[in-house]
Design an enzyme around this catalytic site. Structure first.
Site, PDB file in Angstrom:
ATOM      1  N   ASN A 307       0.836  -1.195   0.000  1.00  0.00           N
ATOM      2  CA  ASN A 307       0.000   0.000   0.000  1.00  0.00           C
ATOM      3  C   ASN A 307       0.876   1.252   0.000  1.00  0.00           C
ATOM      4  O   ASN A 307       1.578   1.523   0.972  1.00  0.00           O
ATOM      5  CB  ASN A 307      -0.892  -0.031   1.241  1.00  0.00           C
ATOM      6  CG  ASN A 307      -2.164   0.772   1.070  1.00  0.00           C
ATOM      7  OD1 ASN A 307      -2.815   1.120   2.040  1.00  0.00           O
ATOM      8  ND2 ASN A 307      -2.542   1.076  -0.151  1.00  0.00           N
ATOM      9  N   TYR A 395      13.070  33.342 -32.544  1.00  0.00           N
ATOM     10  CA  TYR A 395      12.665  33.049 -31.166  1.00  0.00           C
ATOM     11  C   TYR A 395      13.379  31.830 -30.592  1.00  0.00           C
ATOM     12  O   TYR A 395      13.638  31.759 -29.398  1.00  0.00           O
ATOM     13  CB  TYR A 395      11.158  32.792 -31.107  1.00  0.00           C
ATOM     14  CG  TYR A 395      10.297  34.020 -31.305  1.00  0.00           C
ATOM     15  CD1 TYR A 395      10.852  35.269 -31.565  1.00  0.00           C
ATOM     16  CD2 TYR A 395       8.907  33.917 -31.237  1.00  0.00           C
ATOM     17  CE1 TYR A 395      10.054  36.384 -31.756  1.00  0.00           C
ATOM     18  CE2 TYR A 395       8.099  35.025 -31.421  1.00  0.00           C
ATOM     19  CZ  TYR A 395       8.674  36.257 -31.682  1.00  0.00           C
ATOM     20  OH  TYR A 395       7.886  37.349 -31.857  1.00  0.00           O
ATOM     21  N   GLU A 529     -12.780   2.563  -4.164  1.00  0.00           N
ATOM     22  CA  GLU A 529     -11.753   3.473  -4.679  1.00  0.00           C
ATOM     23  C   GLU A 529     -12.375   4.226  -5.854  1.00  0.00           C
ATOM     24  O   GLU A 529     -12.139   3.913  -7.019  1.00  0.00           O
ATOM     25  CB  GLU A 529     -10.526   2.681  -5.112  1.00  0.00           C
ATOM     26  CG  GLU A 529      -9.914   1.881  -3.962  1.00  0.00           C
ATOM     27  CD  GLU A 529      -8.873   0.868  -4.428  1.00  0.00           C
ATOM     28  OE1 GLU A 529      -8.572   0.841  -5.642  1.00  0.00           O
ATOM     29  OE2 GLU A 529      -8.380   0.102  -3.584  1.00  0.00           O
TER      30      GLU A 529
END
Length: 654
Positions: A307, A395, A529
């Protein structure tokens, strides 16, 4: 007595060897004897003596000559693969990911240790642990916290308290109480069922990072891991016994469950495992070959192992470290291109950037000045166009401080988040020994590193986007005043034509990869979840974007150095000449067409090893010291690193 582990088809066989002067042919025949012994049909092999086979080391896949003696080509406890003639490659034999692996190619066991306490590990440390530069040990304070945390869990189990993940099921089964007699089985089932990832295995370096980071989190003392289990994990890391961890399968909440489960599965002696000694083999054999035992899970330990956000964070640490390295080298490469294209340094004047004082922008402009300032580094190329009629540059050159600058600032932002995450407890429930209780929360959610890594991909990509435009200017004769595609006898030779196409293709791929994954979410685990981060994909694609950026800048580096060939005998500034010499030490000038991929890879390797930065850095540091000495009093012009116009020796594009 030496012993060897031989893989034949679907089985691993231990073969003792009393006499090391026996040949590889003898070893193969002995292994075949053991293989056919328990096969009803002898495995389809009629006679061992007549069997035709090849033998190779599992490490590096090197073929062994059957006439060589064992003592000459193998070491005790080596792992070898035997392929019987007519068989295809064993489906159990897993090659490493494509690409050079430092551990696979030339692993040397480190004698240095890095102490982990759960609070002070950095992304740089983690990448170095992945490379095998250190072994691991815990600080005494960390050991003490781990013991205290475990003692509380043992008390909870002893008193038959109902606590999520310790005496109950998981997710939707959180209200299902599990009998004490089955708590070990509960944790083992958790790891096995959650080992559901797919795809190629992580490389050995990345798996080492993953394992090291999980150890660091457990060392904080809030996970309830036992000292014995943590010690076994550290021993496995120090021996580089690395589980098979598929790269796909995490949604980033409840943490990186699938990859961390695969990591734990190997430590349990199940599934596949890799070590420098064995290559890929069954985990139980790899552990046994290194004198290690599989871990035996106690209550809550399976959950403690799987976890957390360590997959996202460990890959993120590599991504941000490589991003930082390529970003600062991009400034050097762009400066070299500006010289070749005969650009001006006017746009890097410190007074301009003082008016928009973003830290990254100011730093990039300073680096350009430190490499190109003609008062410090005379440049014959710059002198050659001193009185040209151009007023300003495109640029892609003029705006490098602004474009590269925000990339640097974003990298710093992401690095702070990754380093915080590295030293965070991200599992659930948390074990607070000082409070005598466990508390469920949501630290496992990967949104922080997921969002940060999406930002990183977007920011770093811009280095490749602007680099590809500079490559176009180098290759296009109407923009560069150089031969088309930087080669003589154009038409007969194509030069950098397709190298530019490669850069364009990588930039285009990055545009898709930069779409953020963390804006997506799919509800999982029966709506328990119901919001996830998708951080695993954020980390993997950020790494891919960084790699593409490195490759595009490698092509620009080669093109800029090739451009210098057409400006000779003129020389550029001293630091940029040093960069040119570095490149020419690995890649010759492009006099006529040749196989180009090895050149790009050689330049890419220079960038990966940060050699371009290491060559230029002393000049950048010296410039900072000489131009902005700390002791100089502050004055209205103190921030201007360019001398007044009247005092300049060269005034390009003025």
């Amino acid at each position: 007595m030496p012993r060897f582990t031989v893989h034949i088809r679907d089985e691993w066989l231990a073969v003792p060897c009393k006499d090391a002067t026996n040949t590889i042919q003898w070893l193969g025949q002995e292994a075949l004897k053991r293989y056919i012994k328990n096969k009803p049909d002898n495995g389809g092999i009629k006679d061992v003596k007549d069997a035709q086979f090849v033998v190779r080391r599992c490490q590096g896949l090197g073929l062994l000559d059957t006439d060589d003696t064992i003592e000459d080509v193998l070491e005790d406890n080596d792992f070898v693969e035997l392929a019987v003639q007519g068989d295809t490659m064993s489906t159990d034999f897993i090659p490493c990911q494509p690409g050079v692996s430092h551990l696979t190619a030339a692993y040397k066991e480190s004698a240095e240790f890095l102490s982990l306490d759960g609070n002070s590990l950095t992304s740089t440390d983690l990448v170095n642990l992945g490379r095998g530069l250190y072994k691991i040990k815990l600080t005494r304070e960390a050991e003490k916290k781990v013991v205290q945390s475990r003692e509380l869990l043992d008390t909870i189990v002893k008193e038959n308290k109902v606590v999520y993940g310790i005496t109950t099921g998981f997710g939707k089964f959180a209200r299902t109480v599990i009998p004490v007699s089955k708590l070990k089985e509960l944790q083992e089932n958790l790891v096995r069922s959650h080992s559901a990832g797919v795809g190629n295995p992580l490389s050995p370096e990345r798996t080492r990072m993953l394992l090291a980071l999980r150890i660091n989190v457990l060392a904080k003392g809030y996970s309830g891991i036992s000292p014995e289990t943590l010690d076994q994990m550290i021993k496995a890391f120090n021996a580089s016994c690395l589980s098979f961890v598929p790269e796909k399968g995490t949604v980033g909440a409840s943490g990186d469950l699938a990859p961390l489960s695969h990591l734990a599965l190997g430590l349990m002696g199940e599934g596949k495992m890799w070590s420098p000694k064995s290559g890929w083999a069954d985990a139980k054999y790899v552990l046994e070959a290194h004198g290690l035992k599989p871990i035996s899970l106690k209550p809550k330990e399976g959950l403690a192992l799987i976890n957390g956000t360590q997959m996202i964070t460990s890959l993120g640490a590599e991504a941000v470290e490589r991003a930082e390295a390529i970003a600062r080298q991009a400034d050097i490469i762009a400066a070299l291109t500006l010289e070749v294209l005969k650009g001006t340094t006017k746009a890097f004047d410190s007074d301009i950037h003082k008016l928009r004082p973003h830290p990254g922008q100011i730093e990039v402009a300073l680096r350009f000045r430190s490499l190109l300032d003609s008062d410090h580094h005379p440049s014959e190329i710059a002198e050659s166009h001193r009185f040209c009629d151009r007023v300003q540059d495109a640029y892609t050159m003029r705006c490098c401080p602004q474009v590269h600058g925000i990339t640097n600032d974003t990298i710093n932002f992401v690095k702070n988040i990754i380093n915080t995450e590295i030293n965070s407890a991200t599992d659930n429930p948390m074990v607070f020994s000082e409070r005598g209780e466990t508390i469920s929360g949501g630290n496992f959610h990967g949104e922080y590193p997921a969002k940060a890594l999406d930002f990183l991909a977007i920011a770093v990509h811009e280095l490749a986007s602007i680099s590809e435009r500079r490559i176009e200017r180098l290759c296009n004769p109407s923009l560069s005043e150089l031969p088309a595609f930087l080669v003589n006898e154009g038409g007969l030779n194509s030069g950098f034509m397709i190298a530019h196409c490669t850069a364009a293709s990588l930039v285009s791929e990055n545009k898709v990869l930069c779409h953020p994954s963390s804006v997506d979410s799919l509800s999982t685990s029966a709506a328990t979840e119901d919001h996830v981060s998708m951080g695993g994909w954020a980390a993997r694609k950020a790494l891919r974007v960084v790699e593409h950026v490195e490759q595009v800048l490698a092509i620009e580096l080669l093109a800029a150095c090739q451009g210098i060939e057409f400006l000779r005998p003129l020389r550029t500034t001293t630091p940029l000449e040093k960069v040119y010499e570095l490149v020419r030490s690995v890649v010759k000038p492009w006099m006529k067409d040749r196989f180009m991929s090895p050149d790009i890879e050689a330049a890419h390797r220079l960038l990966l090893d940060q050699k371009v930065w290491n060559v230029a850095k002393p000049y950048i540091d010296k410039y900072k010291t000489e131009v902005i000495p700390e002791s100089r009093p502050v004055s209205p012009t103190a921030f201007s690193l360019e001398p007044p116009v009247s005092q300049r020796k060269r005034c390009r594009h003025e």
